[in-house]
Design a protein around this motif. Structure first.
Motif, PDB file in Angstrom:
ATOM      1  N   PRO A  84     -15.520  62.032  14.062  1.00  0.00           N
ATOM      2  CA  PRO A  84     -15.160  62.407  12.693  1.00  0.00           C
ATOM      3  C   PRO A  84     -13.707  62.863  12.560  1.00  0.00           C
ATOM      4  CG  PRO A  84     -17.325  63.260  13.228  1.00  0.00           C
ATOM      5  CD  PRO A  84     -16.758  62.686  14.499  1.00  0.00           C
ATOM      6  N   SER A  85     -13.190  63.586  13.546  1.00  0.00           N
ATOM      7  CA  SER A  85     -11.804  64.068  13.472  1.00  0.00           C
ATOM      8  C   SER A  85     -10.804  62.914  13.396  1.00  0.00           C
ATOM      9  CB  SER A  85     -11.482  64.961  14.670  1.00  0.00           C
ATOM     10  OG  SER A  85     -11.642  64.237  15.875  1.00  0.00           O
ATOM     11  N   VAL A  86     -11.113  61.801  14.037  1.00  0.00           N
ATOM     12  CA  VAL A  86     -10.215  60.634  14.024  1.00  0.00           C
ATOM     13  C   VAL A  86     -10.152  60.035  12.619  1.00  0.00           C
ATOM     14  CG1 VAL A  86      -9.889  58.280  14.907  1.00  0.00           C
ATOM     15  CG2 VAL A  86     -10.559  60.125  16.470  1.00  0.00           C
ATOM     16  N   LEU A  87     -11.306  59.861  11.983  1.00  0.00           N
ATOM     17  CA  LEU A  87     -11.314  59.314  10.622  1.00  0.00           C
ATOM     18  C   LEU A  87     -10.663  60.293   9.655  1.00  0.00           C
ATOM     19  CD1 LEU A  87     -12.035  57.061   8.673  1.00  0.00           C
ATOM     20  CD2 LEU A  87     -14.295  58.112   8.403  1.00  0.00           C
ATOM     21  N   ALA A  88     -10.949  61.574   9.793  1.00  0.00           N
ATOM     22  CA  ALA A  88     -10.344  62.580   8.902  1.00  0.00           C
ATOM     23  C   ALA A  88      -8.823  62.551   9.019  1.00  0.00           C
ATOM     24  CB  ALA A  88     -10.881  63.972   9.237  1.00  0.00           C
ATOM     25  N   GLU A  89      -8.310  62.415  10.227  1.00  0.00           N
ATOM     26  CA  GLU A  89      -6.865  62.337  10.437  1.00  0.00           C
ATOM     27  C   GLU A  89      -6.282  61.100   9.754  1.00  0.00           C
ATOM     28  OE1 GLU A  89      -3.883  61.742  14.196  1.00  0.00           O
ATOM     29  OE2 GLU A  89      -5.552  63.152  14.463  1.00  0.00           O
ATOM     30  N   MET A  90      -6.978  59.984   9.850  1.00  0.00           N
ATOM     31  CA  MET A  90      -6.515  58.753   9.199  1.00  0.00           C
ATOM     32  C   MET A  90      -6.457  58.938   7.683  1.00  0.00           C
ATOM     33  SD  MET A  90      -8.725  55.988  11.384  1.00  0.00           S
ATOM     34  CE  MET A  90      -8.004  54.476  10.752  1.00  0.00           C
ATOM     35  N   ILE A  91      -7.493  59.537   7.116  1.00  0.00           N
ATOM     36  CA  ILE A  91      -7.553  59.747   5.670  1.00  0.00           C
ATOM     37  C   ILE A  91      -6.445  60.692   5.212  1.00  0.00           C
ATOM     38  CG2 ILE A  91      -8.945  60.729   3.785  1.00  0.00           C
ATOM     39  CD1 ILE A  91     -11.444  59.720   5.341  1.00  0.00           C
ATOM     40  N   ASN A  92      -6.188  61.720   5.993  1.00  0.00           N
ATOM     41  CA  ASN A  92      -5.193  62.739   5.619  1.00  0.00           C
ATOM     42  C   ASN A  92      -3.755  62.320   5.865  1.00  0.00           C
ATOM     43  OD1 ASN A  92      -6.992  64.699   4.644  1.00  0.00           O
ATOM     44  ND2 ASN A  92      -7.389  65.469   6.696  1.00  0.00           N
ATOM     45  N   LYS A  93      -3.541  61.249   6.627  1.00  0.00           N
ATOM     46  CA  LYS A  93      -2.181  60.812   6.957  1.00  0.00           C
ATOM     47  C   LYS A  93      -1.641  59.941   5.828  1.00  0.00           C
ATOM     48  CE  LYS A  93       0.483  58.561  10.558  1.00  0.00           C
ATOM     49  NZ  LYS A  93       0.417  57.812  11.816  1.00  0.00           N
ATOM     50  N   PRO A  94      -0.600  60.403   5.143  1.00  0.00           N
ATOM     51  CA  PRO A  94      -0.024  59.610   4.047  1.00  0.00           C
ATOM     52  C   PRO A  94       0.475  58.249   4.537  1.00  0.00           C
ATOM     53  CG  PRO A  94       0.908  61.835   4.093  1.00  0.00           C
ATOM     54  CD  PRO A  94       0.101  61.665   5.350  1.00  0.00           C
ATOM     55  N   GLY A  95       0.181  57.216   3.768  1.00  0.00           N
ATOM     56  CA  GLY A  95       0.642  55.873   4.085  1.00  0.00           C
ATOM     57  C   GLY A  95      -0.150  55.179   5.173  1.00  0.00           C
ATOM     58  N   SER A  96      -1.162  55.835   5.675  1.00  0.00           N
ATOM     59  CA  SER A  96      -1.985  55.256   6.734  1.00  0.00           C
ATOM     60  C   SER A  96      -2.859  54.133   6.174  1.00  0.00           C
ATOM     61  CB  SER A  96      -2.854  56.367   7.325  1.00  0.00           C
ATOM     62  OG  SER A  96      -3.930  55.881   8.040  1.00  0.00           O
ATOM     63  N   GLU A  97      -2.961  53.037   6.920  1.00  0.00           N
ATOM     64  CA  GLU A  97      -3.842  51.952   6.503  1.00  0.00           C
ATOM     65  C   GLU A  97      -5.266  52.337   6.881  1.00  0.00           C
ATOM     66  OE1 GLU A  97      -4.671  47.259   7.348  1.00  0.00           O
ATOM     67  OE2 GLU A  97      -2.626  48.007   7.564  1.00  0.00           O
ATOM     68  N   LEU A  98      -6.090  52.494   5.878  1.00  0.00           N
ATOM     69  CA  LEU A  98      -7.449  52.964   6.103  1.00  0.00           C
ATOM     70  C   LEU A  98      -8.421  51.812   6.318  1.00  0.00           C
ATOM     71  CD1 LEU A  98      -7.787  55.765   3.412  1.00  0.00           C
ATOM     72  CD2 LEU A  98      -7.466  56.031   5.862  1.00  0.00           C
ATOM     73  N   PRO A  99      -9.425  52.064   7.128  1.00  0.00           N
ATOM     74  CA  PRO A  99     -10.494  51.074   7.236  1.00  0.00           C
ATOM     75  C   PRO A  99     -11.326  51.105   5.956  1.00  0.00           C
ATOM     76  CG  PRO A  99     -11.069  53.048   8.462  1.00  0.00           C
ATOM     77  CD  PRO A  99      -9.667  53.241   7.948  1.00  0.00           C
ATOM     78  N   LEU A 100     -12.142  50.116   5.781  1.00  0.00           N
ATOM     79  CA  LEU A 100     -13.127  50.139   4.705  1.00  0.00           C
ATOM     80  C   LEU A 100     -14.213  51.104   5.168  1.00  0.00           C
ATOM     81  CD1 LEU A 100     -14.421  49.117   2.087  1.00  0.00           C
ATOM     82  CD2 LEU A 100     -15.285  47.143   3.389  1.00  0.00           C
ATOM     83  N   ILE A 101     -14.407  52.188   4.431  1.00  0.00           N
ATOM     84  CA  ILE A 101     -15.371  53.228   4.807  1.00  0.00           C
ATOM     85  C   ILE A 101     -16.597  53.050   3.919  1.00  0.00           C
ATOM     86  CG2 ILE A 101     -15.764  55.709   5.079  1.00  0.00           C
ATOM     87  CD1 ILE A 101     -12.621  55.988   4.978  1.00  0.00           C
ATOM     88  N   ILE A 102     -17.747  52.832   4.551  1.00  0.00           N
ATOM     89  CA  ILE A 102     -18.958  52.527   3.789  1.00  0.00           C
ATOM     90  C   ILE A 102     -20.070  53.508   4.131  1.00  0.00           C
ATOM     91  CG2 ILE A 102     -20.695  50.782   3.252  1.00  0.00           C
ATOM     92  CD1 ILE A 102     -18.692  48.658   4.265  1.00  0.00           C
ATOM     93  N   SER A 103     -20.610  54.131   3.089  1.00  0.00           N
ATOM     94  CA  SER A 103     -21.773  54.986   3.249  1.00  0.00           C
ATOM     95  C   SER A 103     -23.020  54.110   3.209  1.00  0.00           C
ATOM     96  CB  SER A 103     -21.840  56.023   2.133  1.00  0.00           C
ATOM     97  OG  SER A 103     -23.084  56.688   2.161  1.00  0.00           O
ATOM     98  N   VAL A 104     -23.811  54.170   4.278  1.00  0.00           N
ATOM     99  CA  VAL A 104     -25.061  53.410   4.331  1.00  0.00           C
ATOM    100  C   VAL A 104     -26.255  54.360   4.214  1.00  0.00           C
ATOM    101  CG1 VAL A 104     -24.050  51.487   5.590  1.00  0.00           C
ATOM    102  CG2 VAL A 104     -25.094  53.388   6.868  1.00  0.00           C
ATOM    103  N   GLY A 105     -25.973  55.536   3.667  1.00  0.00           N
ATOM    104  CA  GLY A 105     -26.996  56.558   3.462  1.00  0.00           C
ATOM    105  C   GLY A 105     -27.131  56.901   2.001  1.00  0.00           C
ATOM    106  N   PRO A 106     -27.670  58.081   1.722  1.00  0.00           N
ATOM    107  CA  PRO A 106     -27.970  58.452   0.344  1.00  0.00           C
ATOM    108  C   PRO A 106     -26.771  58.844  -0.523  1.00  0.00           C
ATOM    109  CG  PRO A 106     -28.694  60.164   1.851  1.00  0.00           C
ATOM    110  CD  PRO A 106     -28.213  59.023   2.688  1.00  0.00           C
ATOM    111  N   ALA A 107     -25.603  59.160   0.086  1.00  0.00           N
ATOM    112  CA  ALA A 107     -24.470  59.585  -0.733  1.00  0.00           C
ATOM    113  C   ALA A 107     -23.152  59.254  -0.059  1.00  0.00           C
ATOM    114  CB  ALA A 107     -24.549  61.084  -0.990  1.00  0.00           C
ATOM    115  N   GLY A 108     -22.201  58.777  -0.851  1.00  0.00           N
ATOM    116  CA  GLY A 108     -20.868  58.472  -0.357  1.00  0.00           C
ATOM    117  C   GLY A 108     -19.968  59.682  -0.498  1.00  0.00           C
ATOM    118  N   LEU A 109     -20.072  60.612   0.424  1.00  0.00           N
ATOM    119  CA  LEU A 109     -19.343  61.878   0.320  1.00  0.00           C
ATOM    120  C   LEU A 109     -17.937  61.834   0.897  1.00  0.00           C
ATOM    121  CD1 LEU A 109     -22.285  64.223   1.367  1.00  0.00           C
ATOM    122  CD2 LEU A 109     -21.394  63.871  -0.932  1.00  0.00           C
ATOM    123  N   ILE A 110     -17.694  60.982   1.861  1.00  0.00           N
ATOM    124  CA  ILE A 110     -16.393  60.947   2.527  1.00  0.00           C
ATOM    125  C   ILE A 110     -15.357  60.310   1.611  1.00  0.00           C
ATOM    126  CG2 ILE A 110     -15.130  59.955   4.477  1.00  0.00           C
ATOM    127  CD1 ILE A 110     -17.636  60.396   6.168  1.00  0.00           C
TER     128      ILE A 110
END
Length: 152
Positions: free
Chosen positions: A43-69
């Motif tokens: 989780p820390s790796v994805l959080a760092e990617m999201i928080n880094k300005p200009g970072s190319e993000l992966p397609l993040i998909i919630s396959v559960g009950p809620a898309g919270l991230i």
């Protein structure tokens, strides 16, 4: 003393057999998972990617009950066939080399009914850069409680 040695040897032999059984069972369970260890993302790796300005993000998909991230899209619980089809449709026009991160977090990772069908689908569709967010307990404990970015 001789009988004590035999008793000790029997106890150690039983302990060894039990240890081998436990390791073999754990290995067999691990082998049944549709992902490889290197396909788990902390989780820390994805959080760092999201928080880094200009970072190319992966397609993040919630396959559960809620898309919270933050930045994630919802496919819904993929233990339900209609949501698995929704995920397939969502990915139909994506490049097979697109970076994708799947997550659920509804319950402890080992018991999650949604991650295995979703990950297996991406394998079947031929994706090559997909990962599974390693939420070992749940999305609250492993993401929200750590202050990682969420959708507002």
């Amino acid at each position: 003393m001789n009988s004590l040695s035999k008793k000790t040897i029997r106890i150690l032999s039983c302990a060894l057999v039990m240890a081998i059984f436990i390791v073999a069972t754990a290995f067999a369970q691990f082998q049944d998972e549709p992902w490889k260890p290197e396909q788990l993302m902390a989780p820390s790796v994805l959080a760092e990617m999201i928080n880094k300005p200009g970072s190319e993000l992966p397609l993040i998909i919630s396959v559960g009950p809620a898309g919270l991230i933050k930045g994630s899209v919802e496919a819904g619980p993929t233990s339900e066939k209609q949501n698995l089809k929704k995920l397939e449709k969502l990915l139909a026009n994506e490049s097979k080399s697109r970076s994708i991160v799947l997550y659920c977090g509804c319950c402890p990772f080992i018991n999650c009914p949604n991650i295995r069908p979703a990950f297996s689908l991406l394998n079947k569709m031929g994706f090559t850069k997909h990962k599974l967010l390693n939420l070992s307990r749940n999305v609250k404990a492993d993401w929200i409680d750590k202050g990682y970015p969420v959708n507002k």
